[in-house]
Design a protein around this motif. Structure first.
Motif, PDB file in Angstrom:
ATOM      1  N   ARG A 165      -2.005 -13.811   1.794  1.00 31.35           N
ATOM      2  CA  ARG A 165      -1.652 -12.463   1.332  1.00 31.35           C
ATOM      3  C   ARG A 165      -0.171 -12.400   0.973  1.00 31.35           C
ATOM      4  O   ARG A 165       0.219 -11.782  -0.017  1.00 31.35           O
ATOM      5  N   THR A 166       0.654 -13.038   1.799  1.00 37.26           N
ATOM      6  CA  THR A 166       2.095 -13.060   1.546  1.00 37.26           C
ATOM      7  C   THR A 166       2.383 -13.775   0.231  1.00 37.26           C
ATOM      8  O   THR A 166       3.220 -13.328  -0.556  1.00 37.26           O
ATOM      9  N   GLU A 167       1.686 -14.863  -0.024  1.00 42.22           N
ATOM     10  CA  GLU A 167       1.861 -15.586  -1.286  1.00 42.22           C
ATOM     11  C   GLU A 167       1.506 -14.694  -2.479  1.00 42.22           C
ATOM     12  O   GLU A 167       2.236 -14.655  -3.474  1.00 42.22           O
ATOM     13  N   LYS A 168       0.424 -13.958  -2.371  1.00 44.39           N
ATOM     14  CA  LYS A 168       0.019 -13.062  -3.472  1.00 44.39           C
ATOM     15  C   LYS A 168       1.075 -11.985  -3.714  1.00 44.39           C
ATOM     16  O   LYS A 168       1.383 -11.655  -4.862  1.00 44.39           O
ATOM     17  N   ILE A 169       1.622 -11.432  -2.641  1.00 43.10           N
ATOM     18  CA  ILE A 169       2.668 -10.418  -2.766  1.00 43.10           C
ATOM     19  C   ILE A 169       3.905 -11.024  -3.436  1.00 43.10           C
ATOM     20  O   ILE A 169       4.506 -10.416  -4.325  1.00 43.10           O
ATOM     21  N   CYS A 170       4.266 -12.242  -3.040  1.00 45.08           N
ATOM     22  CA  CYS A 170       5.435 -12.896  -3.631  1.00 45.08           C
ATOM     23  C   CYS A 170       5.215 -13.210  -5.104  1.00 45.08           C
ATOM     24  O   CYS A 170       6.172 -13.183  -5.894  1.00 45.08           O
ATOM     25  N   LYS A 191      -1.350  -1.378  -7.036  1.00 50.04           N
ATOM     26  CA  LYS A 191      -2.609  -0.987  -6.389  1.00 50.04           C
ATOM     27  C   LYS A 191      -3.166  -2.160  -5.575  1.00 50.04           C
ATOM     28  O   LYS A 191      -3.640  -1.981  -4.459  1.00 50.04           O
ATOM     29  N   PHE A 192      -3.069  -3.359  -6.141  1.00 46.72           N
ATOM     30  CA  PHE A 192      -3.515  -4.565  -5.459  1.00 46.72           C
ATOM     31  C   PHE A 192      -2.700  -4.775  -4.173  1.00 46.72           C
ATOM     32  O   PHE A 192      -3.243  -5.088  -3.118  1.00 46.72           O
ATOM     33  N   VAL A 193      -1.375  -4.604  -4.263  1.00 52.13           N
ATOM     34  CA  VAL A 193      -0.499  -4.769  -3.093  1.00 52.13           C
ATOM     35  C   VAL A 193      -0.833  -3.726  -2.036  1.00 52.13           C
ATOM     36  O   VAL A 193      -0.901  -4.033  -0.847  1.00 52.13           O
ATOM     37  N   LEU A 194      -1.084  -2.482  -2.460  1.00 55.89           N
ATOM     38  CA  LEU A 194      -1.464  -1.427  -1.514  1.00 55.89           C
ATOM     39  C   LEU A 194      -2.735  -1.817  -0.768  1.00 55.89           C
ATOM     40  O   LEU A 194      -2.832  -1.625   0.451  1.00 55.89           O
ATOM     41  N   GLU A 195      -3.692  -2.383  -1.467  1.00 55.69           N
ATOM     42  CA  GLU A 195      -4.936  -2.824  -0.817  1.00 55.69           C
ATOM     43  C   GLU A 195      -4.658  -3.919   0.209  1.00 55.69           C
ATOM     44  O   GLU A 195      -5.248  -3.913   1.293  1.00 55.69           O
TER      45      GLU A 195
END
Length: 194
Positions: free
Chosen positions: A44-49, A4-8
């Motif tokens: 954002r990319t770091e959070k996704i990784c 859900k976080f990634v979707l946001e």
């Protein structure tokens, strides 16, 4: 962190597009994920990784190097390599064949993770895997921001994605969007042939 976080993050970045899209498979779709719009924000990319890293850690996946198929895998593989402290490289097409160039190398037996922005059919990943296995590497899996594989796609490698999205696609002859004739067909992405 959750899907859900990634979707946001994808929505905030306007990376989840709606319209009429020609996919690299030749099929049409009403949604497209343009991951470049989220990876242009390093935080954002770091959070996704970090979401992907949690999944790798959960399965105790050991990685010596990450390899991203160009173009979509370059930025995300670099960032995931940084997050998991692994060497990072990319493959690219030369004369329509996926190759490892630019002085990049893998050692026999090295554990390699393929990293893409979106995995739909796995075509680029599988081409990259072939190159690396011919060099003696051991591919331990595929990682991606988005897993768009449907139930008909079976990969012989574990897939570690930050989010799984179901995006319907249609053969061009039975595309309801074409039949309505209200939305222009757009070809996003980097692959020229399909």
């Amino acid at each position: 962190m959750s899907e859900k976080f990634v979707l946001e993050l994808l929505k905030e970045s306007e990376a989840l597009l709606e319209g009429h899209f020609l996919l690299s498979s030749g099929r049409h779709s009403d949604r497209y994920v343009q991951c470049a719009k989220v990876t242009m924000y390093p935080e954002r990319t770091e959070k996704i990784c970090k979401v992907i890293k949690e999944k790798l850690d959960k399965d105790n996946v050991k990685v010596d190097a990450v390899v991203g198929p160009a173009m979509g895998g370059i930025v995300i593989s670099y960032e995931l390599g940084r997050v998991i402290n692994a060497r990072c490289m990319f493959t690219e097409r030369e004369n329509d064949l996926m190759t490892l160039r630019r002085g990049f190398f893998v050692n026999p037996g090295e554990k390699i993770l393929i990293v893409e922005d979106v995995v739909t059919t796995g075509k680029s990943s599988l081409e990259t895997i072939k190159v690396l296995e011919e060099l003696g590497a051991e591919v331990v899996g595929i990682a991606s921001i988005v897993d768009r594989t449907g139930e008909n796609i079976k990969l012989d490698y574990p897939l570690y994605s930050a989010i799984k999205l179901e995006v319907k696609s249609y053969e061009k002859d039975i595309c309801h969007i074409c039949a309505e004739g209200k939305k222009e067909l757009v070809k996003p992405g980097s692959r020229k042939k399909f």
